[in-house]
Design a protein around this motif. Structure first.
Motif, PDB file in Angstrom:
ATOM      1  N   PHE A   1       0.845  -1.187   0.000  1.00  0.00           N
ATOM      2  CA  PHE A   1       0.000   0.000   0.000  1.00  0.00           C
ATOM      3  C   PHE A   1       0.882   1.240   0.000  1.00  0.00           C
ATOM      4  CE2 PHE A   1      -2.353  -3.438   1.780  1.00  0.00           C
ATOM      5  CZ  PHE A   1      -3.622  -3.292   1.254  1.00  0.00           C
ATOM      6  N   PHE A   2       0.430   2.252  -0.711  1.00  0.00           N
ATOM      7  CA  PHE A   2       1.128   3.527  -0.660  1.00  0.00           C
ATOM      8  C   PHE A   2       0.119   4.658  -0.664  1.00  0.00           C
ATOM      9  CE2 PHE A   2       0.942   2.457  -5.177  1.00  0.00           C
ATOM     10  CZ  PHE A   2       0.639   3.652  -5.811  1.00  0.00           C
ATOM     11  N   SER A   3       0.491   5.721   0.034  1.00  0.00           N
ATOM     12  CA  SER A   3      -0.338   6.915   0.026  1.00  0.00           C
ATOM     13  C   SER A   3       0.320   7.933  -0.900  1.00  0.00           C
ATOM     14  CB  SER A   3      -0.485   7.476   1.450  1.00  0.00           C
ATOM     15  OG  SER A   3       0.750   7.954   1.923  1.00  0.00           O
ATOM     16  N   VAL A   4      -0.378   9.021  -1.113  1.00  0.00           N
ATOM     17  CA  VAL A   4       0.097  10.066  -2.019  1.00  0.00           C
ATOM     18  C   VAL A   4       0.532  11.270  -1.198  1.00  0.00           C
ATOM     19  CG1 VAL A   4      -0.524  11.577  -3.935  1.00  0.00           C
ATOM     20  CG2 VAL A   4      -1.552   9.299  -3.755  1.00  0.00           C
ATOM     21  N   LYS A   5       1.745  11.736  -1.465  1.00  0.00           N
ATOM     22  CA  LYS A   5       2.163  13.003  -0.858  1.00  0.00           C
ATOM     23  C   LYS A   5       2.430  13.982  -1.984  1.00  0.00           C
ATOM     24  CE  LYS A   5       6.962  11.596  -0.180  1.00  0.00           C
ATOM     25  NZ  LYS A   5       8.028  11.363   0.773  1.00  0.00           N
ATOM     26  N   ALA A   6       2.284  15.252  -1.664  1.00  0.00           N
ATOM     27  CA  ALA A   6       2.467  16.323  -2.652  1.00  0.00           C
ATOM     28  C   ALA A   6       1.600  16.070  -3.886  1.00  0.00           C
ATOM     29  CB  ALA A   6       3.939  16.465  -3.032  1.00  0.00           C
ATOM     30  N   GLY A   7       0.356  15.647  -3.651  1.00  0.00           N
ATOM     31  CA  GLY A   7      -0.534  15.310  -4.754  1.00  0.00           C
ATOM     32  C   GLY A   7      -1.354  16.481  -5.247  1.00  0.00           C
ATOM     33  N   THR A   8      -1.580  16.488  -6.548  1.00  0.00           N
ATOM     34  CA  THR A   8      -2.436  17.484  -7.189  1.00  0.00           C
ATOM     35  C   THR A   8      -3.338  16.775  -8.183  1.00  0.00           C
ATOM     36  OG1 THR A   8      -0.732  19.179  -7.012  1.00  0.00           O
ATOM     37  CG2 THR A   8      -2.482  19.570  -8.605  1.00  0.00           C
ATOM     38  N   ALA A   9      -4.631  16.982  -8.034  1.00  0.00           N
ATOM     39  CA  ALA A   9      -5.598  16.436  -8.980  1.00  0.00           C
ATOM     40  C   ALA A   9      -6.097  17.572  -9.863  1.00  0.00           C
ATOM     41  CB  ALA A   9      -6.765  15.788  -8.248  1.00  0.00           C
ATOM     42  N   ARG A  10      -6.149  17.306 -11.147  1.00  0.00           N
ATOM     43  CA  ARG A  10      -6.720  18.262 -12.094  1.00  0.00           C
ATOM     44  C   ARG A  10      -7.947  17.603 -12.720  1.00  0.00           C
ATOM     45  NH1 ARG A  10      -2.077  17.943 -15.428  1.00  0.00           N
ATOM     46  NH2 ARG A  10      -3.412  18.603 -17.117  1.00  0.00           N
ATOM     47  N   PHE A  11      -9.081  18.263 -12.610  1.00  0.00           N
ATOM     48  CA  PHE A  11     -10.295  17.829 -13.287  1.00  0.00           C
ATOM     49  C   PHE A  11     -10.387  18.652 -14.559  1.00  0.00           C
ATOM     50  CE2 PHE A  11     -11.005  16.657  -8.895  1.00  0.00           C
ATOM     51  CZ  PHE A  11     -11.559  15.389  -9.010  1.00  0.00           C
TER      52      PHE A  11
END
Length: 143
Positions: free
Chosen positions: A117-127
């Motif tokens: 399992f891994f989580s997301v750091k410094a994540g950005t979602a673009r819709f």
């Protein structure tokens, strides 16, 4: 966070891109289909014996993209926090196990040592929309 997970759950598979371990100029893309929010983090699941895990160990930055017909598409960029694997909750572990077995993978239990399992750091979602507009959501702002 809920909006991101909800979008990903409405798409049968989205595609996660990493960098090839043996050729850092070559991106690799594969379908993914498990995402879960827990403890203010976005979680993904894979297996330790897959190329994607080795690629993320070598180069933790990744990007995923998916599209639900009739809606916008999502592009999510971030860094895989592989160290979070040691702190994943039992709820995420159990959901990931059930999902992986449901898509045909073979794991003995939610505590199978191959599950990763891994989580997301410094994540950005673009819709993103077809008209060129986009809305940006920073995961760190949601925690």
């Amino acid at each position: 966070m809920d909006e991101i997970v909800s979008y990903l759950h409405r798409v049968p598979a989205w595609y996660l891109a990493t960098i090839d371990v043996n050729d850092p100029t070559q991106p690799r893309v594969r379908p993914f289909s498990f995402a879960m929010a827990d403890a203010g983090k976005l979680w993904f699941c894979t297996s330790r014996d897959k190329d994607v895990w080795f690629e993320l160990e070598a180069h933790p930055k990744f990007e995923l993209s998916g599209w639900k017909p009739g809606e916008c598409w999502i592009v999510l960029s971030g860094t895989a926090n592989l160290a979070d694997d040691a702190q994943v909750s039992d709820a995420v572990r159990e959901a990931g196990f059930k999902h992986m077995v449901g898509i045909g993978e073979h794991h003995s239990s939610a505590n199978d040592g191959r599950l990763a399992f891994f989580s997301v750091k410094a994540g950005t979602a673009r819709f993103c929309d077809i008209d060129g507009s986009e809305r940006v959501v920073k995961l760190d702002d949601l925690a």
